[in-house]
Design a protein around this motif. Structure first.
Motif, PDB file in Angstrom:
ATOM      1  N   LYS A   1       0.821  -1.214   0.000  1.00  0.00           N
ATOM      2  CA  LYS A   1       0.000   0.000   0.000  1.00  0.00           C
ATOM      3  C   LYS A   1       0.860   1.270   0.000  1.00  0.00           C
ATOM      4  O   LYS A   1       0.637   2.185  -0.792  1.00  0.00           O
ATOM      5  CB  LYS A   1      -0.933   0.009   1.219  1.00  0.00           C
ATOM      6  N   THR A   2       1.822   1.329   0.905  1.00  0.00           N
ATOM      7  CA  THR A   2       2.670   2.520   1.008  1.00  0.00           C
ATOM      8  C   THR A   2       3.488   2.711  -0.263  1.00  0.00           C
ATOM      9  O   THR A   2       3.621   3.834  -0.768  1.00  0.00           O
ATOM     10  CB  THR A   2       3.590   2.417   2.227  1.00  0.00           C
ATOM     11  N   THR A   3       4.030   1.630  -0.793  1.00  0.00           N
ATOM     12  CA  THR A   3       4.801   1.718  -2.031  1.00  0.00           C
ATOM     13  C   THR A   3       3.945   2.256  -3.162  1.00  0.00           C
ATOM     14  O   THR A   3       4.391   3.108  -3.952  1.00  0.00           O
ATOM     15  CB  THR A   3       5.367   0.339  -2.410  1.00  0.00           C
ATOM     16  N   LEU A   4       2.703   1.805  -3.257  1.00  0.00           N
ATOM     17  CA  LEU A   4       1.802   2.293  -4.299  1.00  0.00           C
ATOM     18  C   LEU A   4       1.556   3.784  -4.147  1.00  0.00           C
ATOM     19  O   LEU A   4       1.642   4.552  -5.121  1.00  0.00           O
ATOM     20  CB  LEU A   4       0.477   1.532  -4.261  1.00  0.00           C
ATOM     21  N   LEU A   5       1.264   4.247  -2.923  1.00  0.00           N
ATOM     22  CA  LEU A   5       1.034   5.675  -2.711  1.00  0.00           C
ATOM     23  C   LEU A   5       2.282   6.491  -3.039  1.00  0.00           C
ATOM     24  O   LEU A   5       2.186   7.587  -3.599  1.00  0.00           O
ATOM     25  CB  LEU A   5       0.593   5.942  -1.275  1.00  0.00           C
ATOM     26  N   HIS A   6       3.442   5.967  -2.706  1.00  0.00           N
ATOM     27  CA  HIS A   6       4.678   6.679  -3.016  1.00  0.00           C
ATOM     28  C   HIS A   6       4.886   6.800  -4.525  1.00  0.00           C
ATOM     29  O   HIS A   6       5.357   7.840  -5.007  1.00  0.00           O
ATOM     30  CB  HIS A   6       5.868   5.976  -2.368  1.00  0.00           C
ATOM     31  N   CYS A   7       4.537   5.765  -5.260  1.00  0.00           N
ATOM     32  CA  CYS A   7       4.667   5.827  -6.716  1.00  0.00           C
ATOM     33  C   CYS A   7       3.629   6.776  -7.320  1.00  0.00           C
ATOM     34  O   CYS A   7       3.944   7.571  -8.207  1.00  0.00           O
ATOM     35  CB  CYS A   7       4.501   4.431  -7.326  1.00  0.00           C
TER      36      CYS A   7
ATOM     37  N   ALA B   1      -4.614  23.158   0.133  1.00  0.00           N
ATOM     38  CA  ALA B   1      -5.636  23.030  -0.913  1.00  0.00           C
ATOM     39  C   ALA B   1      -5.161  22.128  -2.051  1.00  0.00           C
ATOM     40  O   ALA B   1      -5.120  22.533  -3.215  1.00  0.00           O
ATOM     41  CB  ALA B   1      -6.031  24.403  -1.443  1.00  0.00           C
ATOM     42  N   PRO B   2      -4.810  20.870  -1.742  1.00  0.00           N
ATOM     43  CA  PRO B   2      -4.273  19.991  -2.781  1.00  0.00           C
ATOM     44  C   PRO B   2      -5.346  19.528  -3.756  1.00  0.00           C
ATOM     45  O   PRO B   2      -6.535  19.473  -3.421  1.00  0.00           O
ATOM     46  CB  PRO B   2      -3.737  18.804  -1.968  1.00  0.00           C
ATOM     47  N   THR B   3      -4.913  19.203  -4.954  1.00  0.00           N
ATOM     48  CA  THR B   3      -5.804  18.546  -5.905  1.00  0.00           C
ATOM     49  C   THR B   3      -6.009  17.098  -5.499  1.00  0.00           C
ATOM     50  O   THR B   3      -7.122  16.574  -5.553  1.00  0.00           O
ATOM     51  CB  THR B   3      -5.206  18.608  -7.328  1.00  0.00           C
ATOM     52  N   VAL B   4      -4.920  16.447  -5.083  1.00  0.00           N
ATOM     53  CA  VAL B   4      -4.966  15.059  -4.620  1.00  0.00           C
ATOM     54  C   VAL B   4      -4.308  14.985  -3.250  1.00  0.00           C
ATOM     55  O   VAL B   4      -3.219  15.526  -3.045  1.00  0.00           O
ATOM     56  CB  VAL B   4      -4.247  14.096  -5.592  1.00  0.00           C
ATOM     57  N   LEU B   5      -4.982  14.316  -2.343  1.00  0.00           N
ATOM     58  CA  LEU B   5      -4.446  14.115  -0.994  1.00  0.00           C
ATOM     59  C   LEU B   5      -4.161  12.631  -0.803  1.00  0.00           C
ATOM     60  O   LEU B   5      -5.058  11.795  -0.942  1.00  0.00           O
ATOM     61  CB  LEU B   5      -5.447  14.587   0.052  1.00  0.00           C
ATOM     62  N   PHE B   6      -2.909  12.304  -0.514  1.00  0.00           N
ATOM     63  CA  PHE B   6      -2.500  10.932  -0.238  1.00  0.00           C
ATOM     64  C   PHE B   6      -2.401  10.767   1.271  1.00  0.00           C
ATOM     65  O   PHE B   6      -1.724  11.546   1.947  1.00  0.00           O
ATOM     66  CB  PHE B   6      -1.157  10.619  -0.897  1.00  0.00           C
ATOM     67  N   ALA B   7      -3.074   9.768   1.792  1.00  0.00           N
ATOM     68  CA  ALA B   7      -3.094   9.540   3.242  1.00  0.00           C
ATOM     69  C   ALA B   7      -2.681   8.099   3.512  1.00  0.00           C
ATOM     70  O   ALA B   7      -3.409   7.162   3.173  1.00  0.00           O
ATOM     71  CB  ALA B   7      -4.480   9.821   3.802  1.00  0.00           C
ATOM     72  N   ASP B   8      -1.510   7.929   4.104  1.00  0.00           N
ATOM     73  CA  ASP B   8      -0.956   6.593   4.357  1.00  0.00           C
ATOM     74  C   ASP B   8      -1.162   6.227   5.822  1.00  0.00           C
ATOM     75  O   ASP B   8      -0.419   6.685   6.689  1.00  0.00           O
ATOM     76  CB  ASP B   8       0.534   6.581   4.002  1.00  0.00           C
TER      77      ASP B   8
ATOM     78  N   GLY C   1     -13.855  19.258  -3.235  1.00  0.00           N
ATOM     79  CA  GLY C   1     -13.529  18.562  -4.465  1.00  0.00           C
ATOM     80  C   GLY C   1     -12.141  17.969  -4.491  1.00  0.00           C
ATOM     81  O   GLY C   1     -11.506  17.865  -5.554  1.00  0.00           O
ATOM     82  N   VAL C   2     -11.645  17.564  -3.322  1.00  0.00           N
ATOM     83  CA  VAL C   2     -10.306  16.978  -3.234  1.00  0.00           C
ATOM     84  C   VAL C   2     -10.376  15.484  -3.513  1.00  0.00           C
ATOM     85  O   VAL C   2     -11.233  14.778  -2.978  1.00  0.00           O
ATOM     86  CB  VAL C   2      -9.697  17.210  -1.835  1.00  0.00           C
ATOM     87  N   THR C   3      -9.493  15.008  -4.360  1.00  0.00           N
ATOM     88  CA  THR C   3      -9.360  13.580  -4.608  1.00  0.00           C
ATOM     89  C   THR C   3      -8.489  12.982  -3.501  1.00  0.00           C
ATOM     90  O   THR C   3      -7.441  13.531  -3.176  1.00  0.00           O
ATOM     91  CB  THR C   3      -8.714  13.323  -5.979  1.00  0.00           C
TER      92      THR C   3
ATOM     93  N   ARG D   1       0.507  20.578  -5.864  1.00  0.00           N
ATOM     94  CA  ARG D   1      -0.748  19.932  -6.233  1.00  0.00           C
ATOM     95  C   ARG D   1      -1.134  18.754  -5.342  1.00  0.00           C
ATOM     96  O   ARG D   1      -2.288  18.338  -5.341  1.00  0.00           O
ATOM     97  CB  ARG D   1      -0.676  19.442  -7.702  1.00  0.00           C
ATOM     98  N   PHE D   2      -0.169  18.188  -4.631  1.00  0.00           N
ATOM     99  CA  PHE D   2      -0.432  17.015  -3.809  1.00  0.00           C
ATOM    100  C   PHE D   2      -0.303  17.349  -2.327  1.00  0.00           C
ATOM    101  O   PHE D   2       0.478  18.205  -1.927  1.00  0.00           O
ATOM    102  CB  PHE D   2       0.557  15.884  -4.118  1.00  0.00           C
ATOM    103  N   GLY D   3      -1.100  16.660  -1.528  1.00  0.00           N
ATOM    104  CA  GLY D   3      -0.957  16.705  -0.083  1.00  0.00           C
ATOM    105  C   GLY D   3      -0.596  15.319   0.430  1.00  0.00           C
ATOM    106  O   GLY D   3      -0.906  14.319  -0.214  1.00  0.00           O
ATOM    107  N   TRP D   4       0.059  15.267   1.591  1.00  0.00           N
ATOM    108  CA  TRP D   4       0.486  13.971   2.134  1.00  0.00           C
ATOM    109  C   TRP D   4       0.247  13.945   3.642  1.00  0.00           C
ATOM    110  O   TRP D   4       0.610  14.879   4.359  1.00  0.00           O
ATOM    111  CB  TRP D   4       1.967  13.724   1.848  1.00  0.00           C
ATOM    112  N   ILE D   5      -0.392  12.881   4.106  1.00  0.00           N
ATOM    113  CA  ILE D   5      -0.556  12.625   5.533  1.00  0.00           C
ATOM    114  C   ILE D   5      -0.052  11.209   5.792  1.00  0.00           C
ATOM    115  O   ILE D   5      -0.525  10.256   5.162  1.00  0.00           O
ATOM    116  CB  ILE D   5      -2.027  12.718   5.982  1.00  0.00           C
TER     117      ILE D   5
END
Length: 245
Positions: free
Chosen positions: A48-54, A163-170, A196-198, A88-92
């Motif tokens: 899962k983490t590897t996929l989000l990192h990619c 205000a990211p377009t895409v937020l990745f939450a691991d 409207g955040v992905t 454009r990206f956010g990370w948690i």
């Protein structure tokens, strides 16, 4: 290369990645639509983490393609990938990773300050999210004076303030107690839908996964149809949940 679908904000095809010779991903493909919340599920060590990192450009896959709004992330120069992540990206993550010298509001405002946003505007945006996460009372405290759950709320505020377009939450709630987990998840999902955040959310918790619009299950670095996730333990400590996708 194959052009991604027009309605996918994030699109990945046949991702392969290994860690020191050990396979992490083995041919994973995934598309995520605009404003969609997708939970990437699976047990620990499933990739899962590897996929989000990619997907987020933190890692370049050994093979395969990653596209953001029809732009190939996998062929970007490191500087451009860093700019994409910043703008454009956010990370948690499960670990807040706050800057110890900065106060809570400064940590939350940091992405905007790094973009050149004025001090006043950045603080206003950060305080709005700290309020929504019930952590504004600690805005002037530094991380060492806060509890783990409070620090994690600040990391959530930091990601949303940008205000990211895409937020990745691991695994964003992995270290939180149930009450804190519920509020953080409610804020995340509400913010995603209202702004409207992905969201691409990695979790091995069935309760967390149930909040997503759709799930994508991984096992041993590959997409699978079903995967068993632990549910909230019952009064005797038992937990098990089978999740279908």
């Amino acid at each position: 290369m194959v052009a991604p679908p027009d309605n996918d904000v994030i699109w990945a095809r046949s991702l392969h990645h290994s860690h020191n010779g050990s396979p992490g991903l083995g041919g994973v493909s995934l598309g995520v639509r605009e404003a969609e919340i997708v939970a990437v599920t699976g047990p620990r060590g499933s990739g899962k983490t590897t996929l989000l990192h990619c997907l987020s450009g933190r890692l370049v896959p050994d093979q395969g393609e990653v596209w953001f709004n029809s732009v190939p992330v996998h062929t970007m120069a490191p500087r451009l990938r860093e700019q994409l992540r910043r703008e454009r990206f956010g990370w948690i993550g499960s670990d807040p990773q706050l800057v110890p010298e900065l106060t809570a509001w400064e940590n939350a405002a940091l992405p905007l300050l790094l973009r050149g946003t004025s001090h006043r505007a950045a603080k206003k945006a950060a305080m709005e999210w700290l309020e929504r996460l019930d952590i504004a009372a600690f805005a002037r405290k530094r991380p060492h004076a806060l509890l783990q759950a409070q620090r994690q709320r600040i990391s959530v505020a930091r990601a949303l303030t940008a205000a990211p377009t895409v937020l990745f939450a691991d695994e964003p709630t992995a270290t939180l107690h149930h009450a804190d987990r519920t509020q953080v998840l409610r804020t995340l999902t509400t913010a995603a839908r209202s702004h409207g955040v992905t969201v691409v959310l990695a979790t091995h918790d069935a309760e967390v996964a149930s909040l997503a619009d759709r799930t994508a299950a991984l096992l041993d670095g590959r997409r699978v149809a079903t995967v068993s996730l632990p549910a909230k333990p019952d009064s005797e400590g038992r937990s098990a949940c089978s999740l279908s996708v």
